[in-house]
Scaffold this active site. Structure first.
Site, PDB file in Angstrom:
ATOM      1  N   GLY A   1      72.018  86.295 132.304  1.00 26.27           N
ATOM      2  CA  GLY A   1      70.829  85.668 132.167  1.00 26.27           C
ATOM      3  C   GLY A   1      70.297  86.023 130.938  1.00 26.27           C
ATOM      4  O   GLY A   1      70.998  86.700 129.931  1.00 26.27           O
TER       5      GLY A   1
ATOM      6  N   SER B   1      68.025  87.408 127.458  1.00 25.89           N
ATOM      7  CA  SER B   1      67.653  88.655 126.977  1.00 25.89           C
ATOM      8  C   SER B   1      66.078  89.013 127.669  1.00 25.89           C
ATOM      9  O   SER B   1      65.261  87.950 127.575  1.00 25.89           O
ATOM     10  CB  SER B   1      67.420  88.481 125.577  1.00 25.89           C
ATOM     11  OG  SER B   1      66.797  90.041 125.073  1.00 25.89           O
ATOM     12  N   GLY B   2      65.889  89.890 128.206  1.00 22.47           N
ATOM     13  CA  GLY B   2      64.492  90.031 128.884  1.00 22.47           C
ATOM     14  C   GLY B   2      64.338  89.635 130.440  1.00 22.47           C
ATOM     15  O   GLY B   2      63.594  89.879 130.895  1.00 22.47           O
TER      16      GLY B   2
ATOM     17  N   LYS C   1      68.387  91.876 133.761  1.00 25.59           N
ATOM     18  CA  LYS C   1      69.888  92.149 134.132  1.00 25.59           C
ATOM     19  C   LYS C   1      70.020  93.755 134.198  1.00 25.59           C
ATOM     20  O   LYS C   1      70.519  94.255 135.007  1.00 25.59           O
ATOM     21  CB  LYS C   1      70.517  91.473 133.122  1.00 25.59           C
ATOM     22  CG  LYS C   1      70.604  89.955 132.993  1.00 25.59           C
ATOM     23  CD  LYS C   1      71.477  89.365 131.919  1.00 25.59           C
ATOM     24  CE  LYS C   1      71.181  89.967 130.510  1.00 25.59           C
ATOM     25  NZ  LYS C   1      70.049  89.879 129.896  1.00 25.59           N
TER      26      LYS C   1
ATOM     27  N   SER D   1      75.920  86.827 128.330  1.00 25.10           N
ATOM     28  CA  SER D   1      77.273  85.942 128.507  1.00 25.10           C
ATOM     29  C   SER D   1      76.702  84.503 128.693  1.00 25.10           C
ATOM     30  O   SER D   1      76.725  84.032 129.817  1.00 25.10           O
ATOM     31  CB  SER D   1      77.966  86.335 129.731  1.00 25.10           C
ATOM     32  OG  SER D   1      77.172  86.610 130.937  1.00 25.10           O
TER      33      SER D   1
END
EC number: 2.7.1.25
Length: 201
Positions: free
Chosen positions: A36, A38-39, A42, A110
C-alpha cells in the site's frame, strides 16, 4: 572470463527440513505481504498483528521497509530498478525465514504488480497472503507521518510512490483493508481469523 556468479554453485540439502521446523513450532509457515502507499498503515497493522501472534505463542518475524534499508538494502535508492531489487531481496529473505518455520510479516510499498507476483511465486499457493492496505492517497498524504509527501510535492524527493511514481494496486489480494474506515484492532482481528481459517495457527 566466466561469470563467477553463475558457476560452481551447488544447492546443499539440509537434514532438518522445512516441515520439521514447522511441526516443531506447531504452526504453518507463511508470508503476509502488506502492500500500500506510504502512510496507509501497513507497518502499524503488521506490527500490531506481530504482537498479537507473539502473545498467542506463535513464532514470527517482521520485516519493515525502512528498517531493511538501514542494513540489507542500504545500498539501494528509489529508482524503479532499485525498487525491483529491493523487493527481490526481501522476497528471498522472507522465504528463508519461512523455511525456518516462521510466520513472516513484510510491510513494503512494493508498488509494482510484477514484483509482488515474483515474491508470490517463491511460496506454495496457500502460504502467500497479500494484504492490500488500500487507504486512499488523500488520507495517506494528510497523515504524512514522516513528512515525505510534503517533500515530494516540493520536489525534494523524486520517484515518490503516489506522486511522481506509479502504484499498481493488487487485483486479487487475499484480504483488503482501508485504515481510514477500519481500526487497527479490526484489521488484526480479521487477519487472525484468516490465519486460523487456513490452519496456519
Amino acid at each position: 572470463m566466466l561469470d563467477s556468479k553463475s558457476t560452481d554453485v551447488v544447492w546443499h540439502s539440509h537434514s532438518v527440513s522445512r516441515k520439521d521446523r514447522s511441526e516443531q513450532k506447531s504452526q504453518k509457515p507463511c508470508l503476509l505481504w502488506f502492500t500500500g502507499l506510504s502512510g496507509a498503515g501497513k507497518s502499524t497493522v503488521a506490527n500490531s498483528l506481530d504482537c498479537a501472534l507473539f502473545k498467542l505463542g506463535m513464532h514470527t518475524f517482521l520485516l519493515d521497509g525502512d528498517n531493511v534499508r538501514h542494513g540489507l538494502n542500504k545500498d539501494l535508492g528509489f529508482s524503479d530498478t532499485d525498487r525491483v531489487e529491493n523487493i527481490r531481496r526481501i522476497g528471498e529473505a522472507s522465504k528463508l525465514f519461512s523455511d525456518a518455520g516462521l510466520i513472516v510479516l513484510s510491510a513494503f510499498i512494493s508498488p509494482f504488480k510484477s514484483d509482488r507476483q515474483m515474491v508470490r511465486s517463491l511460496f506454495p499457493a496457500d502460504e502467500f497472503i497479500e494484504v492490500f492496505v488500500s487507504t486512499p492517497l488523500n488520507i495517506c498524504e494528510k497523515r504524512d507521518p514522516k513528512g515525505l509527501y510534503k517533500k515530494a510535492r516540493a520536489g525534494t524527493i523524486k520517484h515518490f510512490t503516489g506522486i511522481d511514481s506509479v502504484y499498481e494496486a493488487p487485483e486479487n489480494p487475499e484480504i483488503t483493508f482501508d485504515t481510514s474506515r477500519q481500526s487497527v484492532d479490526e484489521c488484526v482481528e480479521q487477519l487472525i481469523e484468516l490465519l486460523k481459517s487456513r490452519n496456519i495457527i
